[in-house]
Design an enzyme around this catalytic site. Structure first.
Site, mmCIF file in Angstrom:
data_model
loop_
_atom_site.group_PDB
_atom_site.id
_atom_site.type_symbol
_atom_site.label_atom_id
_atom_site.label_comp_id
_atom_site.label_asym_id
_atom_site.label_seq_id
_atom_site.Cartn_x
_atom_site.Cartn_y
_atom_site.Cartn_z
ATOM 1 N N ILE A 150 8.528 0.762 -72.616
ATOM 2 C CA ILE A 150 9.977 0.515 -72.627
ATOM 3 C C ILE A 150 10.424 0.136 -71.221
ATOM 4 C CG2 ILE A 150 12.236 1.477 -73.291
ATOM 5 C CD1 ILE A 150 10.667 3.733 -74.749
ATOM 6 N N SER A 190 18.222 5.138 -67.246
ATOM 7 C CA SER A 190 19.457 5.671 -67.844
ATOM 8 C C SER A 190 19.648 5.109 -69.248
ATOM 9 C CB SER A 190 20.667 5.300 -66.975
ATOM 10 O OG SER A 190 20.887 3.901 -67.012
ATOM 11 N N TYR A 243 27.467 -12.978 -69.842
ATOM 12 C CA TYR A 243 26.640 -11.985 -70.543
ATOM 13 C C TYR A 243 26.314 -12.498 -71.948
ATOM 14 C CZ TYR A 243 25.356 -7.479 -72.674
ATOM 15 O OH TYR A 243 24.707 -6.467 -73.337
ATOM 16 N N ILE A 266 20.195 3.804 -73.000
ATOM 17 C CA ILE A 266 19.434 3.658 -74.238
ATOM 18 C C ILE A 266 17.931 3.808 -73.980
ATOM 19 C CG2 ILE A 266 18.888 2.082 -76.153
ATOM 20 C CD1 ILE A 266 21.699 0.774 -75.662
ATOM 21 N N CYS A 272 14.291 2.468 -68.150
ATOM 22 C CA CYS A 272 14.418 3.853 -68.634
ATOM 23 C C CYS A 272 15.094 4.800 -67.634
ATOM 24 C CB CYS A 272 13.048 4.407 -69.010
ATOM 25 S SG CYS A 272 12.304 3.562 -70.407
HETATM 26 N N1 LIG Z 1 26.007 -0.082 -73.468
HETATM 27 C C1 LIG Z 1 26.375 -1.006 -74.318
HETATM 28 O O1 LIG Z 1 27.541 -1.058 -74.728
HETATM 29 C C2 LIG Z 1 25.377 -1.989 -74.839
HETATM 30 C C3 LIG Z 1 24.191 -2.274 -74.203
HETATM 31 N N2 LIG Z 1 23.332 -3.201 -74.718
HETATM 32 C C4 LIG Z 1 22.071 -3.521 -74.047
HETATM 33 O O2 LIG Z 1 21.267 -2.356 -74.020
HETATM 34 C C5 LIG Z 1 20.387 -2.395 -72.922
HETATM 35 C C6 LIG Z 1 20.432 -1.075 -72.165
HETATM 36 O O3 LIG Z 1 21.727 -0.871 -71.656
HETATM 37 P P1 LIG Z 1 22.409 0.565 -71.456
HETATM 38 O O4 LIG Z 1 21.427 1.626 -71.639
HETATM 39 O O5 LIG Z 1 23.633 0.580 -72.213
HETATM 40 O O6 LIG Z 1 22.851 0.442 -69.919
HETATM 41 P P2 LIG Z 1 22.401 1.198 -68.583
HETATM 42 O O7 LIG Z 1 23.105 0.479 -67.507
HETATM 43 O O8 LIG Z 1 22.577 2.660 -68.736
HETATM 44 O O9 LIG Z 1 20.829 0.907 -68.486
HETATM 45 C C7 LIG Z 1 20.317 -0.339 -68.112
HETATM 46 C C8 LIG Z 1 18.898 -0.158 -67.618
HETATM 47 O O10 LIG Z 1 18.330 -1.427 -67.280
HETATM 48 C C9 LIG Z 1 17.734 -1.305 -66.018
HETATM 49 N N3 LIG Z 1 17.515 -2.581 -65.327
HETATM 50 C C10 LIG Z 1 18.438 -3.466 -64.877
HETATM 51 N N4 LIG Z 1 17.819 -4.501 -64.264
HETATM 52 C C11 LIG Z 1 16.487 -4.264 -64.344
HETATM 53 C C12 LIG Z 1 15.325 -4.957 -63.908
HETATM 54 N N5 LIG Z 1 15.403 -6.115 -63.231
HETATM 55 N N6 LIG Z 1 14.100 -4.416 -64.173
HETATM 56 C C13 LIG Z 1 13.984 -3.256 -64.833
HETATM 57 N N7 LIG Z 1 15.044 -2.539 -65.245
HETATM 58 C C14 LIG Z 1 16.277 -3.042 -65.008
HETATM 59 C C15 LIG Z 1 18.633 -0.368 -65.256
HETATM 60 O O11 LIG Z 1 17.973 0.112 -64.097
HETATM 61 P P3 LIG Z 1 18.761 0.534 -62.739
HETATM 62 O O12 LIG Z 1 19.211 1.937 -62.970
HETATM 63 O O13 LIG Z 1 17.721 0.417 -61.693
HETATM 64 O O14 LIG Z 1 19.876 -0.444 -62.578
HETATM 65 C C16 LIG Z 1 18.851 0.685 -66.336
HETATM 66 O O15 LIG Z 1 17.733 1.536 -66.426
HETATM 67 C C17 LIG Z 1 20.798 -3.623 -72.104
HETATM 68 O O16 LIG Z 1 19.932 -4.699 -72.382
HETATM 69 C C18 LIG Z 1 22.195 -3.936 -72.610
HETATM 70 O O17 LIG Z 1 22.504 -5.290 -72.466
HETATM 71 C C19 LIG Z 1 23.594 -3.837 -75.886
HETATM 72 C C20 LIG Z 1 24.737 -3.595 -76.571
HETATM 73 C C21 LIG Z 1 25.725 -2.662 -76.091
HETATM 74 C C1 LIG Z 2 36.035 -6.309 -80.581
HETATM 75 C C2 LIG Z 2 37.166 -6.746 -79.729
HETATM 76 C C3 LIG Z 2 37.159 -6.655 -78.358
HETATM 77 C C4 LIG Z 2 36.080 -6.129 -77.529
HETATM 78 C C5 LIG Z 2 34.840 -5.953 -77.787
HETATM 79 C C6 LIG Z 2 33.914 -5.415 -76.849
HETATM 80 C C7 LIG Z 2 34.366 -5.013 -75.496
HETATM 81 C C8 LIG Z 2 32.646 -5.286 -77.228
HETATM 82 C C9 LIG Z 2 31.616 -4.848 -76.375
HETATM 83 C C10 LIG Z 2 30.359 -4.871 -76.727
HETATM 84 C C11 LIG Z 2 29.318 -4.581 -75.800
HETATM 85 C C12 LIG Z 2 29.591 -3.884 -74.534
HETATM 86 C C13 LIG Z 2 28.089 -5.020 -76.043
HETATM 87 C C14 LIG Z 2 27.051 -4.939 -75.086
HETATM 88 O O1 LIG Z 2 26.089 -5.635 -75.186
HETATM 89 C C15 LIG Z 2 38.355 -7.086 -77.566
HETATM 90 C C16 LIG Z 2 38.045 -8.359 -76.869
HETATM 91 C C17 LIG Z 2 38.714 -6.032 -76.571
HETATM 92 C C18 LIG Z 2 39.586 -7.289 -78.424
HETATM 93 C C19 LIG Z 2 39.296 -7.996 -79.660
HETATM 94 C C20 LIG Z 2 38.317 -7.261 -80.497
#
Ligand SMILES: NC(=O)C1=CN([C@@H]2O[C@H](COP(=O)(O)OP(=O)(O)OC[C@H]3O[C@@H](n4cnc5c(N)ncnc54)[C@H](OP(=O)(O)O)[C@@H]3O)[C@@H](O)[C@H]2O)C=CC1
Ligand SMILES: CC1=C(/C=C/C(C)=C/C=C/C(C)=C/C=O)C(C)(C)CCC1
Length: 309
Positions: A9, A14, A155, A16, A12
């Site tokens: 993985i 922090s 993003y 997910i 890791c």
């Molecule tokens: N939280 C959310 O709302 C959502 C998150 N996701 C996706 O889930 C995944 C995990 O995010 P989440 O746990 O929420 O966020 P966190 O910020 O808690 O975790 C992100 C992890 O990715 C690591 N990371 C960043 N850059 C690198 C790199 N170059 N090499 C290795 N590790 C790296 C970070 O390490 P470091 O601590 O060193 O920065 C950290 O461990 C991401 O891909 C994110 O896009 C998807 C949907 C929703």
């Molecule tokens: C649904 C919705 C919104 C925001 C959605 C967000 C903020 C979603 C975040 C998703 C994440 C963080 C995914 C990570 O990969 C708005 C634009 C506020 C208003 C309109 C409806």
């Protein structure tokens, strides 16, 4: 290690990745040998603590930065088992704000991690998986990889990019008995949102006009926060979806039934108008309508959320 599945993985330190590593390592049947990687080992304390007795038994911590070839090669060559059965490409970074205030260089760093970081891992692992005619490639994508969200332009582009890459690759890999799965969570309560908030709190948004900055700060940020508060899942819920994906992998897993109707609009209207207008209304007529919609969504999907994770 012989009878176990070797799971690597990324990311890791922090969120997910951390929770998934711990859940797999804590499997009562000890089915998994977990290689929990992070780019910066000085952050390993939190994982070590959460891992408890599984540390150095079923959970092993290793350094891996998805942005560097050498780091990936070094980590993979140090794997005791000599193979990876399942790779979870979880490492990812978010980016929000008006595009006018983001430099192309800044945008490229997002793609370096969210697109090329995943591609680098897959390229490194493919030859061996193909040789063994077995493997499961999992990618932590996002609902934003399927449907854009305002002020998440870069993003979204990076997650759409990895979706396109994997959707294409999955077809070829089926010939080699290798499965590809995208996990597509909505908001998850991890350090992700806090990191974004910290970043925008320090920015003056150079190059963006005051009206756009005002929409971003006074309309988007509070609405987005509401979404995290009302719809946000726990990292453990996402880890649970991964567990399910291991049995008979399919390509897509949307983890949040509350978000599904927002994605479905895209397929209900080919012109895209329904999605664009609905998101517009939800954002700019945020307030009462928005709160009512969220409440309705919760009621409509309540039965389902009882039976899913
Ligand atoms: N939280 C959310 O709302 C959502 C998150 N996701 C996706 O889930 C995944 C995990 O995010 P989440 O746990 O929420 O966020 P966190 O910020 O808690 O975790 C992100 C992890 O990715 C690591 N990371 C960043 N850059 C690198 C790199 N170059 N090499 C290795 N590790 C790296 C970070 O390490 P470091 O601590 O060193 O920065 C950290 O461990 C991401 O891909 C994110 O896009 C998807 C949907 C929703
Ligand atoms: C649904 C919705 C919104 C925001 C959605 C967000 C903020 C979603 C975040 C998703 C994440 C963080 C995914 C990570 O990969 C708005 C634009 C506020 C208003 C309109 C409806």
């Amino acid at each position: 290690i012989d009878g176990q599945k070797v799971v690597l993985i990324t990311g890791c330190s922090s969120g997910i990745g951390l929770r998934l590593a711990v859940q797999l390592a804590s499997d009562p049947l000890k089915r998994f040998h977990v290689i929990a990687t992070m780019r910066n080992l000085s952050k390993k304390g939190k994982l070590e603590e959460a891992a408890g007795a599984t540390l150095n038994k079923t959970l092993h911590i290793a350094q891996l930065d998805v942005c560097y070839d050498e780091s990936v090669t070094q980590c993979l060559s140090s794997i005791q088992a000599g193979r990876v059965d399942i790779v979870v490409n979880n490492a990812g970074v978010g980016k929000i704000g008006p595009v006018e205030s983001l430099s192309i260089e800044e945008m490229k760093t997002i793609f370096e991690t969210n697109l090329f970081g995943v591609v680098r891992m897959i390229k490194a692992l493919l030859p061996d998986m193909k040789k063994r005619q077995s493997g499961h490639i999992v990618v932590m994508s996002s609902v934003i990889g399927l449907q854009g969200v305002v002020f998440n332009d870069v993003y979204a582009a990076s997650k759409f990019a990895i979706e396109g890459f994997c959707e294409s690759l999955a077809v070829q890999l089926l010939k080699f008995n290798i499965y590809v799965s995208m996990i597509e969570p909505g908001p998850v309560n991890t350090e992700f949102e806090m990191k974004l908030m910290e970043e925008v709190s320090q920015s003056e948004f150079p190059g963006a006009d005051p009206v756009t900055v005002q929409y971003f700060k006074d309309v988007y940020l509070p609405a987005s926060h509401d979404i995290f508060m009302t719809m946000g899942q726990t990292p453990d819920a996402i880890a649970q979806v991964f567990m399910i994906s291991m049995e008979r992998p399919v390509f897509r897993y949307q983890t949040n039934v509350l978000y599904t109707p927002l994605i479905a609009m895209k397929y209900a209207d080919n012109t895209g108008n329904l999605s664009v207008r609905t998101f517009y209304n939800l954002l700019f007529n945020h307030g009462t309508m928005f709160k009512i919609s969220l409440t309705l969504l919760r009621i409509i999907t309540w039965g389902e959320s009882l039976t899913s994770t």
